[in-house]
Design an enzyme around this catalytic site. Structure first.
Site, PDB file in Angstrom:
ATOM      1  N   LYS A  11       0.576  -3.173   6.153  1.00 28.47           N
ATOM      2  CA  LYS A  11       1.272  -3.988   4.594  1.00 28.47           C
ATOM      3  C   LYS A  11       2.501  -3.291   4.973  1.00 28.47           C
ATOM      4  CE  LYS A  11      -2.016  -6.586   2.349  1.00 28.47           C
ATOM      5  NZ  LYS A  11      -1.990  -6.804   1.129  1.00 28.47           N
ATOM      6  N   ARG A  87     -13.090  -4.871   7.425  1.00 29.36           N
ATOM      7  CA  ARG A  87     -13.402  -5.252   5.649  1.00 29.36           C
ATOM      8  C   ARG A  87     -14.190  -3.698   5.417  1.00 29.36           C
ATOM      9  NH1 ARG A  87     -11.478  -8.854   3.449  1.00 29.36           N
ATOM     10  NH2 ARG A  87     -12.446  -8.727   1.523  1.00 29.36           N
ATOM     11  N   ASN A 114      -2.025  -2.420  -1.401  1.00 29.06           N
ATOM     12  CA  ASN A 114      -3.389  -1.279  -1.127  1.00 29.06           C
ATOM     13  C   ASN A 114      -2.984  -1.367   0.200  1.00 29.06           C
ATOM     14  OD1 ASN A 114      -3.696  -3.933   0.036  1.00 29.06           O
ATOM     15  ND2 ASN A 114      -5.521  -4.563  -1.291  1.00 29.06           N
ATOM     16  N   HIS A 117      -3.825  -5.616   4.890  1.00 26.45           N
ATOM     17  CA  HIS A 117      -4.790  -6.879   4.813  1.00 26.45           C
ATOM     18  C   HIS A 117      -6.251  -6.741   5.918  1.00 26.45           C
ATOM     19  CE1 HIS A 117      -5.391 -11.054   3.927  1.00 26.45           C
ATOM     20  NE2 HIS A 117      -5.788 -11.343   5.341  1.00 26.45           N
TER      21      HIS A 117
END
Length: 143
Positions: A11, A87, A114, A117
């Protein structure tokens, strides 16, 4: 176990920190093969389309604003059990809950910013990959 593909975004806040190479190195050290990648700056329309499932939620407009605030790096990763392993490497969505050594513990600034993704299922991975990559833009690695 079968080889899976998952989708990843670095991000804008993580791109701004100049940690793209570090994140890629961690993907590869964890056994992922990068089979597609590109850097782009999302338009508002693209961000709204990608995150359409969150439209109407209180955080949606802020998420769109953040995701269009700078360039992102989108990637397709391949490995056994890719979705879950990716993840696990990312850590909890809320960086306050992310375990030490995860990407979000290391690179996140807040819940929204954060850093990364990752697809939450194989179905999401297929949809997200197709959103950013056309036929022939993902290169299977045979060596």
């Amino acid at each position: 176990m079968a080889i899976e593909r998952t989708f990843s975004i670095i991000k804008p806040n993580a791109v701004a920190k100049n940690v793209i190479g570090s994140i890629f190195a961690r993907f590869e050290a964890a056994g992922f093969r990068i089979v597609g990648t590109r850097m782009l700056h999302l338009t508002v329309e693209q961000a709204r389309g990608f995150y359409a499932e969150h439209d109407g939620k209180p955080f949606f407009d802020g998420l769109v604003e953040f995701m269009t605030s700078g360039p992102i790096v989108v990637s397709v990763l391949e490995s056994e059990n890719a979705v879950q392993r990716h993840r696990d490497l990312l850590g909890a969505t809320n960086p306050a809950n992310a375990l030490a050594g995860t990407l979000r513990a290391d690179y996140a600034d807040s819940f929204t910013e954060n850093g990364t993704h990752g697809s939450d299922s194989l179905e999401s991975a297929q949809r997200e990959i197709a959103f950013f990559f056309g036929e022939g833009e993902v290169c299977p690695r045979t060596r």
